[in-house]
Enzyme design. Structure first.
Site, PDB file in Angstrom:
ATOM      1  N   GLY A  14       0.836  -1.210   0.000  1.00  0.00           N
ATOM      2  CA  GLY A  14       0.000   0.000   0.000  1.00  0.00           C
ATOM      3  C   GLY A  14       0.869   1.257   0.000  1.00  0.00           C
ATOM      4  O   GLY A  14       0.635   2.208  -0.757  1.00  0.00           O
ATOM      5  N   LYS A 184       1.680 -18.334 -10.118  1.00  0.00           N
ATOM      6  CA  LYS A 184       2.375 -17.820  -8.928  1.00  0.00           C
ATOM      7  C   LYS A 184       1.987 -18.672  -7.711  1.00  0.00           C
ATOM      8  O   LYS A 184       2.825 -18.994  -6.869  1.00  0.00           O
ATOM      9  CB  LYS A 184       1.992 -16.343  -8.733  1.00  0.00           C
ATOM     10  CG  LYS A 184       2.552 -15.674  -7.491  1.00  0.00           C
ATOM     11  CD  LYS A 184       3.787 -14.881  -7.812  1.00  0.00           C
ATOM     12  CE  LYS A 184       4.563 -14.369  -6.610  1.00  0.00           C
ATOM     13  NZ  LYS A 184       3.790 -13.620  -5.640  1.00  0.00           N
TER      14      LYS A 184
HETATM   15  P1  NAD Z   1       1.222  -5.656   5.122  1.00  0.00           P
HETATM   16  O1  NAD Z   1       0.856  -6.494   6.284  1.00  0.00           O
HETATM   17  O2  NAD Z   1       2.550  -4.990   5.083  1.00  0.00           O
HETATM   18  O3  NAD Z   1       0.133  -4.509   4.934  1.00  0.00           O
HETATM   19  C1  NAD Z   1      -1.243  -4.715   5.066  1.00  0.00           C
HETATM   20  C2  NAD Z   1      -1.824  -3.492   5.750  1.00  0.00           C
HETATM   21  O4  NAD Z   1      -3.245  -3.568   5.663  1.00  0.00           O
HETATM   22  C3  NAD Z   1      -1.456  -3.382   7.235  1.00  0.00           C
HETATM   23  O5  NAD Z   1      -0.957  -2.093   7.483  1.00  0.00           O
HETATM   24  C4  NAD Z   1      -2.798  -3.599   7.937  1.00  0.00           C
HETATM   25  O6  NAD Z   1      -2.896  -2.893   9.150  1.00  0.00           O
HETATM   26  C5  NAD Z   1      -3.741  -3.041   6.898  1.00  0.00           C
HETATM   27  N1  NAD Z   1      -5.144  -3.443   7.068  1.00  0.00           N
HETATM   28  C6  NAD Z   1      -5.656  -4.681   7.262  1.00  0.00           C
HETATM   29  N2  NAD Z   1      -6.996  -4.621   7.406  1.00  0.00           N
HETATM   30  C7  NAD Z   1      -7.325  -3.311   7.304  1.00  0.00           C
HETATM   31  C8  NAD Z   1      -8.557  -2.602   7.378  1.00  0.00           C
HETATM   32  N3  NAD Z   1      -9.715  -3.244   7.603  1.00  0.00           N
HETATM   33  N4  NAD Z   1      -8.542  -1.265   7.229  1.00  0.00           N
HETATM   34  C9  NAD Z   1      -7.369  -0.603   7.021  1.00  0.00           C
HETATM   35  N5  NAD Z   1      -6.170  -1.206   6.930  1.00  0.00           N
HETATM   36  C10 NAD Z   1      -6.153  -2.557   7.071  1.00  0.00           C
HETATM   37  O7  NAD Z   1       1.011  -6.567   3.819  1.00  0.00           O
HETATM   38  P2  NAD Z   1       1.776  -6.489   2.420  1.00  0.00           P
HETATM   39  O8  NAD Z   1       3.104  -7.129   2.562  1.00  0.00           O
HETATM   40  O9  NAD Z   1       1.677  -5.116   1.860  1.00  0.00           O
HETATM   41  O10 NAD Z   1       0.884  -7.492   1.576  1.00  0.00           O
HETATM   42  C11 NAD Z   1      -0.363  -7.156   1.029  1.00  0.00           C
HETATM   43  C12 NAD Z   1      -0.688  -8.218  -0.018  1.00  0.00           C
HETATM   44  O11 NAD Z   1       0.246  -8.084  -1.097  1.00  0.00           O
HETATM   45  C13 NAD Z   1      -0.544  -9.649   0.510  1.00  0.00           C
HETATM   46  O12 NAD Z   1      -1.519 -10.484  -0.049  1.00  0.00           O
HETATM   47  C14 NAD Z   1       0.840 -10.065   0.018  1.00  0.00           C
HETATM   48  O13 NAD Z   1       0.991 -11.461  -0.153  1.00  0.00           O
HETATM   49  C15 NAD Z   1       0.903  -9.328  -1.324  1.00  0.00           C
HETATM   50  N6  NAD Z   1       2.268  -9.075  -1.787  1.00  0.00           N
HETATM   51  C16 NAD Z   1       3.169  -8.457  -0.961  1.00  0.00           C
HETATM   52  C17 NAD Z   1       4.445  -8.202  -1.418  1.00  0.00           C
HETATM   53  C18 NAD Z   1       5.478  -7.514  -0.556  1.00  0.00           C
HETATM   54  O14 NAD Z   1       6.635  -7.407  -0.981  1.00  0.00           O
HETATM   55  N7  NAD Z   1       5.169  -7.036   0.612  1.00  0.00           N
HETATM   56  C19 NAD Z   1       4.796  -8.571  -2.742  1.00  0.00           C
HETATM   57  C20 NAD Z   1       3.843  -9.181  -3.554  1.00  0.00           C
HETATM   58  C21 NAD Z   1       2.572  -9.432  -3.061  1.00  0.00           C
HETATM   59  O1  KPL Z   2       7.024 -15.318  -4.231  1.00  0.00           O
HETATM   60  C1  KPL Z   2       7.833 -15.855  -3.514  1.00  0.00           C
HETATM   61  C2  KPL Z   2       7.653 -15.746  -2.049  1.00  0.00           C
HETATM   62  O2  KPL Z   2       8.610 -15.836  -1.300  1.00  0.00           O
HETATM   63  O3  KPL Z   2       6.493 -15.540  -1.651  1.00  0.00           O
HETATM   64  C3  KPL Z   2       8.941 -16.653  -4.146  1.00  0.00           C
HETATM   65  C4  KPL Z   2      10.239 -15.919  -4.066  1.00  0.00           C
HETATM   66  C5  KPL Z   2       8.629 -16.893  -5.617  1.00  0.00           C
HETATM   67  C6  KPL Z   2       9.080 -17.996  -3.508  1.00  0.00           C
HETATM   68  O4  KPL Z   2       7.920 -18.735  -3.646  1.00  0.00           O
END
Ligand code: NAD
Ligand code: KPL
Length: 305
Positions: A14, A184
């Site tokens: 976000g 994925k």
């Molecule tokens: P995160 O935990 O860092 O952030 C999620 C945020 O949402 C938190 O700040 C939480 O407090 C907030 N939240 C939850 N419920 C809420 C509500 N009702 N109202 C307001 N805020 C609310 O998570 P993230 O790492 O950003 O991951 C988000 C999604 O993206 C996940 O599904 C994750 O698998 C995917 N994702 C993350 C990454 C990464 O690098 N972080 C990469 C690819 C995909």
């Molecule tokens: O997406 C990944 C994760 O760690 O969630 C990789 C690096 C592809 C491993 O599944």
């Protein structure tokens, strides 16, 4: 005037999206959980993005879910297990024809959200960008990547992709977004649980070649059975390539477990096992992997849903 990007969830992704959009001059409003979080955010003065070691603070406007402004475009950036409840709370604020961009990893949460808001267009995303929080309201841009966006029920790309170009968010409109999400998911199912159970970096799975190969075989069967043959193509080769390319990294699930954070298991391995059962497909190693992972999570006091 351009449409406001409401961003739900000021976590890693976000913040990564909100700061880059705001920096490019797009109107952005964060939606925080409640008045206490809003007060804490206002005291901090904005969101900080750390990029190439340089920290920059962006004073992005914020509000609570109770604000009255209608929402036309909503970036849903919470975890998969929070998405449905978070969107339900905002449903009364969605304007007719509103668009939601769902950034959740895995599968299951997107359909649950879409069913809940039939009046809105739901766009699914799959991202390889990487970010993590290193403090409250502070996110490190750790891995440059790419985001695919698509709408399985409507192939026409939205015009706001221009905003992503302006913000420097690398992306592509995909008419095969479900195939990308399934691929994925399969990668994550073949790698992430094993890294948790063997307590190793991704590269450590090179010592568990047979186990990985057996899982890839079952995942290939599953993808083919549920109408995703393209996602199944050369799966084992791709899994081995990712293990090699990310050998030094801990998988996201390993990081969650090591920090005693709830995992997204239900939307990854749990989803795969549920769909296999629905198709009456017997995948013994995948099922056993799920059982082992659940037992391990419980032993640490973590939820298994
Ligand atoms: P995160 O935990 O860092 O952030 C999620 C945020 O949402 C938190 O700040 C939480 O407090 C907030 N939240 C939850 N419920 C809420 C509500 N009702 N109202 C307001 N805020 C609310 O998570 P993230 O790492 O950003 O991951 C988000 C999604 O993206 C996940 O599904 C994750 O698998 C995917 N994702 C993350 C990454 C990464 O690098 N972080 C990469 C690819 C995909
Ligand atoms: O997406 C990944 C994760 O760690 O969630 C990789 C690096 C592809 C491993 O599944």
């Amino acid at each position: 005037m351009s449409t406001t990007w409401h961003v739900l969830g000021a976590g890693s992704l976000g913040t990564l999206w909100a700061t880059r959009l705001a920096r490019a001059g797009a109107p952005v409003r964060l939606i925080l959980r409640d008045a206490a979080r809003l007060q804490a955010y206002e005291a901090a003065g904005g969101l900080t993005l750390v990029e190439h070691g340089v920290a920059q603070c962006y004073a992005v406007a914020a509000e609570t879910p109770d604000s009255s402004e209608p929402i036309h475009r909503l970036l849903v950036a919470c975890k998969a297990y929070d998405a449905q409840a978070a969107v339900a709370r905002l449903a009364p604020r969605l304007a007719p024809g509103a668009e939601l961009i769902l950034l959740q990893n895995g599968l299951g949460s997107q359909d649950a959200v879409a069913t809940q808001v039939p009046q809105a267009r739901c766009i699914y995303a799959s991202s390889t960008e990487g970010a993590f929080r290193d403090g409250d309201w502070r996110v490190v841009f750790a891995g440059h990547g790419f985001t695919w966006l698509g709408d399985a029920s409507h192939p026409v790309a939205p015009i706001w992709l221009e905003d992503l170009d302006a913000a420097g968010i690398p992306h592509e409109w995909s008419t095969e977004i479900l195939t990308r999400l399934w691929r994925k998911l399969a990668l994550n199912c073949a790698i992430n649980p094993l890294t948790v159970l063997h307590d190793c970096r991704n590269g450590g799975l090179q010592n568990h070649h047979c186990e990985v190969a057996t899982l890839c075989g079952e995942l290939t069967e599953l993808l083919e059975r549920c109408g995703q043959p393209a996602a199944a193509e050369n799966l084992q080769q791709e899994v081995e390539r990712v293990i090699h390319a990310t050998a030094a990294n801990f998988s996201s699930m390993h990081q969650d477990v090591a920090s005693l954070r709830r995992t997204e298991i239900s939307y990854l391995l749990g989803y795969a096992c549920k769909v296999a059962e629905r198709h009456q497909l017997n995948l013994p190693h995948l099922t056993q992997l799920q059982q082992r992972l659940i037992t391990h999570l419980h032993s640490l006091g973590l939820p298994s849903d």
